[in-house]
Motif scaffolding. Structure first.
Motif, PDB file in Angstrom:
ATOM      1  N   LYS A   1      24.490 -44.376 125.372  1.00 37.70           N
ATOM      2  CA  LYS A   1      24.751 -43.011 125.273  1.00 37.70           C
ATOM      3  C   LYS A   1      25.561 -42.525 126.462  1.00 37.70           C
ATOM      4  N   GLU A   2      25.082 -42.900 127.630  1.00 38.01           N
ATOM      5  CA  GLU A   2      25.549 -42.392 129.122  1.00 38.01           C
ATOM      6  C   GLU A   2      27.046 -42.790 129.276  1.00 38.01           C
ATOM      7  N   LYS A   3      27.151 -44.107 128.823  1.00 34.88           N
ATOM      8  CA  LYS A   3      28.528 -44.752 128.945  1.00 34.88           C
ATOM      9  C   LYS A   3      29.445 -44.134 127.835  1.00 34.88           C
ATOM     10  N   PHE A   4      29.098 -43.973 126.836  1.00 31.31           N
ATOM     11  CA  PHE A   4      29.888 -43.503 125.485  1.00 31.31           C
ATOM     12  C   PHE A   4      30.493 -42.203 125.832  1.00 31.31           C
ATOM     13  N   LEU A   5      29.710 -41.120 126.387  1.00 34.01           N
ATOM     14  CA  LEU A   5      29.976 -39.956 126.778  1.00 34.01           C
ATOM     15  C   LEU A   5      30.936 -39.990 128.080  1.00 34.01           C
ATOM     16  N   LYS A   6      30.786 -40.689 128.904  1.00 29.68           N
ATOM     17  CA  LYS A   6      31.727 -41.017 129.900  1.00 29.68           C
ATOM     18  C   LYS A   6      33.116 -41.374 129.286  1.00 29.68           C
ATOM     19  N   LEU A   7      33.154 -42.192 128.265  1.00 27.45           N
ATOM     20  CA  LEU A   7      34.372 -42.564 127.681  1.00 27.45           C
ATOM     21  C   LEU A   7      35.090 -41.630 126.948  1.00 27.45           C
ATOM     22  N   LEU A   8      34.424 -40.587 126.471  1.00 27.83           N
ATOM     23  CA  LEU A   8      34.912 -39.437 125.678  1.00 27.83           C
ATOM     24  C   LEU A   8      35.499 -38.543 126.746  1.00 27.83           C
ATOM     25  N   LYS A   9      34.748 -38.460 127.929  1.00 29.33           N
ATOM     26  CA  LYS A   9      35.069 -37.405 128.938  1.00 29.33           C
ATOM     27  C   LYS A   9      36.467 -37.876 129.578  1.00 29.33           C
ATOM     28  N   GLU A  10      36.922 -39.142 129.648  1.00 29.53           N
ATOM     29  CA  GLU A  10      37.632 -39.742 130.484  1.00 29.53           C
ATOM     30  C   GLU A  10      38.951 -40.068 129.352  1.00 29.53           C
ATOM     31  N   ASN A  11      38.647 -39.920 128.160  1.00 29.05           N
ATOM     32  CA  ASN A  11      39.664 -40.370 127.161  1.00 29.05           C
ATOM     33  C   ASN A  11      40.027 -39.035 126.062  1.00 29.05           C
ATOM     34  N   PHE A  12      40.536 -38.199 126.215  1.00 32.85           N
ATOM     35  CA  PHE A  12      40.534 -36.945 125.507  1.00 32.85           C
ATOM     36  C   PHE A  12      41.103 -37.385 123.977  1.00 32.85           C
ATOM     37  N   ASP A  13      42.011 -38.286 123.831  1.00 39.15           N
ATOM     38  CA  ASP A  13      42.622 -38.488 122.721  1.00 39.15           C
ATOM     39  C   ASP A  13      41.653 -39.067 121.585  1.00 39.15           C
ATOM     40  N   ILE A  14      40.646 -39.862 122.293  1.00 36.54           N
ATOM     41  CA  ILE A  14      39.435 -40.500 121.333  1.00 36.54           C
ATOM     42  C   ILE A  14      38.680 -39.391 120.984  1.00 36.54           C
ATOM     43  N   GLN A  15      38.278 -38.455 122.093  1.00 39.53           N
ATOM     44  CA  GLN A  15      37.417 -37.439 121.948  1.00 39.53           C
ATOM     45  C   GLN A  15      37.870 -36.525 120.524  1.00 39.53           C
ATOM     46  N   LEU A  16      39.108 -36.198 120.495  1.00 39.70           N
ATOM     47  CA  LEU A  16      39.578 -35.351 119.675  1.00 39.70           C
ATOM     48  C   LEU A  16      39.750 -36.164 118.258  1.00 39.70           C
ATOM     49  N   ALA A  17      39.871 -37.380 118.249  1.00 38.24           N
ATOM     50  CA  ALA A  17      39.876 -38.254 116.943  1.00 38.24           C
ATOM     51  C   ALA A  17      38.535 -38.286 116.530  1.00 38.24           C
ATOM     52  N   LEU A  18      37.351 -38.272 117.215  1.00 41.81           N
ATOM     53  CA  LEU A  18      36.347 -38.322 116.746  1.00 41.81           C
ATOM     54  C   LEU A  18      35.873 -36.978 116.082  1.00 41.81           C
ATOM     55  N   VAL A  19      36.363 -35.792 116.859  1.00 46.82           N
ATOM     56  CA  VAL A  19      35.927 -34.657 116.291  1.00 46.82           C
ATOM     57  C   VAL A  19      36.676 -34.312 115.048  1.00 46.82           C
ATOM     58  N   GLN A  20      37.827 -34.938 114.583  1.00 49.97           N
ATOM     59  CA  GLN A  20      38.406 -34.656 113.397  1.00 49.97           C
ATOM     60  C   GLN A  20      37.800 -35.535 112.446  1.00 49.97           C
ATOM     61  N   THR A  21      37.116 -37.004 112.738  1.00 51.38           N
ATOM     62  CA  THR A  21      36.245 -37.760 111.879  1.00 51.38           C
ATOM     63  C   THR A  21      35.246 -36.858 111.510  1.00 51.38           C
ATOM     64  N   LEU A  22      34.730 -36.430 112.344  1.00 47.25           N
ATOM     65  CA  LEU A  22      33.458 -35.743 111.880  1.00 47.25           C
ATOM     66  C   LEU A  22      33.819 -34.488 110.983  1.00 47.25           C
ATOM     67  N   CYS A  23      34.446 -33.480 111.416  1.00 48.85           N
ATOM     68  CA  CYS A  23      34.934 -32.467 110.531  1.00 48.85           C
ATOM     69  C   CYS A  23      35.429 -32.912 109.011  1.00 48.85           C
ATOM     70  N   ASN A  24      36.074 -34.110 109.063  1.00 50.83           N
ATOM     71  CA  ASN A  24      36.419 -34.489 107.618  1.00 50.83           C
ATOM     72  C   ASN A  24      34.882 -34.932 106.879  1.00 50.83           C
ATOM     73  N   ARG A  25      33.975 -35.397 107.550  1.00 49.84           N
ATOM     74  CA  ARG A  25      32.924 -35.707 107.009  1.00 49.84           C
ATOM     75  C   ARG A  25      32.109 -34.768 106.504  1.00 49.84           C
ATOM     76  N   LEU A  26      31.945 -33.755 107.464  1.00 56.71           N
ATOM     77  CA  LEU A  26      31.393 -32.363 106.845  1.00 56.71           C
ATOM     78  C   LEU A  26      32.022 -31.802 105.865  1.00 56.71           C
ATOM     79  N   ILE A  27      33.497 -31.819 105.739  1.00 54.42           N
ATOM     80  CA  ILE A  27      34.130 -31.192 104.523  1.00 54.42           C
ATOM     81  C   ILE A  27      33.615 -32.023 103.248  1.00 54.42           C
ATOM     82  N   TYR A  28      33.513 -33.329 103.312  1.00 58.52           N
ATOM     83  CA  TYR A  28      33.128 -34.196 102.341  1.00 58.52           C
ATOM     84  C   TYR A  28      31.636 -34.038 101.844  1.00 58.52           C
ATOM     85  N   LYS A  29      30.739 -33.969 102.672  1.00 54.11           N
ATOM     86  CA  LYS A  29      29.319 -33.521 102.314  1.00 54.11           C
ATOM     87  C   LYS A  29      29.182 -32.324 101.673  1.00 54.11           C
ATOM     88  N   SER A  30      29.839 -31.301 102.257  1.00 57.77           N
ATOM     89  CA  SER A  30      29.663 -29.997 101.677  1.00 57.77           C
ATOM     90  C   SER A  30      30.272 -29.971 100.197  1.00 57.77           C
TER      91      SER A  30
END
Length: 202
Positions: free
Chosen positions: A93-122
């Motif tokens: 966990k600690e290392k992945f959070l650091k990865l997200l903090k230092e790589n905004f493009d990946i952080q944004l892609a993850l947020v988009q993925t999670l939002c798509n899944r929320l729409i699907y589940k709804s």
């Protein structure tokens, strides 16, 4: 969400090998790591008191899973099981959070993925509560037919069996087989030479 292997290794990721049917973690385990499928396929599955399975999601190469408990410091609501021989990236966990903090493009892609899944589940919650079996399957096939990655082409066979579709919609496999055949006759999909579903509807 594709994260380069080189970057994952840089932040301390390791590979876990699983045989078919093996559990990566169980329901109510605490989430200490972030997981991404490297090869094979992982399903998130929960069981009723009567032993009936409900598949909450199926994940293939490049896809992450089990994110909500990871980010909320809670336990998994379902178990993760390999449906075939698989390899999974595991990142503390600690290392992945650091990865997200230092790589905004990946952080944004993850947020988009999670939002798509929320729409699907709804959407699927509404389907399960109010719609007939054929409508449920149509909704799921439309979702599954969206290319998982840029290299996927339109008309690519869906990598899901009739049983897996049944598990994700709460239907009997016999019902899914019957409806898939009906949708083929209506021109919504085709069945290729290997018996896989190819979505052609809209």
């Amino acid at each position: 969400m594709m994260i380069p292997s080189k970057l994952l290794k840089k932040y301390g990721a390791s590979v876990v090998s699983l045989s078919k049917g093996e559990l990566l973690f169980q329901m109510e385990d605490h989430a200490h790591s972030f997981f991404i499928v490297l090869t094979g396929k992982i399903r998130m599955v929960s069981f009723s008191e009567e032993g009936r399975e409900f598949v909450q999601g199926l994940f293939g190469p490049g896809e992450s899973f089990g994110e909500p408990p990871f980010f909320t410091d809670s336990t998994y609501p379902a178990s993760a099981q390999a449906t075939e021989s698989s390899e999974v990236w595991k990142i503390p966990k600690e290392k992945f959070l650091k990865l997200l903090k230092e790589n905004f493009d990946i952080q944004l892609a993850l947020v988009q993925t999670l939002c798509n899944r929320l729409i699907y589940k709804s959407t699927m919650l509404s389907e399960l509560a109010m719609e007939e079996a054929e409508h449920r399957i149509l909704t799921m096939l439309r979702y599954l037919a969206v290319p998982a990655k840029p290299s996927d082409k339109e008309g690519t066979p869906l990598p899901f069996t009739r049983q897996q579709i049944a598990d994700m919609t709460g239907l009997r496999v016999e019902t899914v087989i019957r409806i898939v055949k009906s949708l083929e006759q209506k021109g919504k999909l085709t069945i290729d030479e290997e018996g896989k579903i190819v979505w052609t509807g809209s």
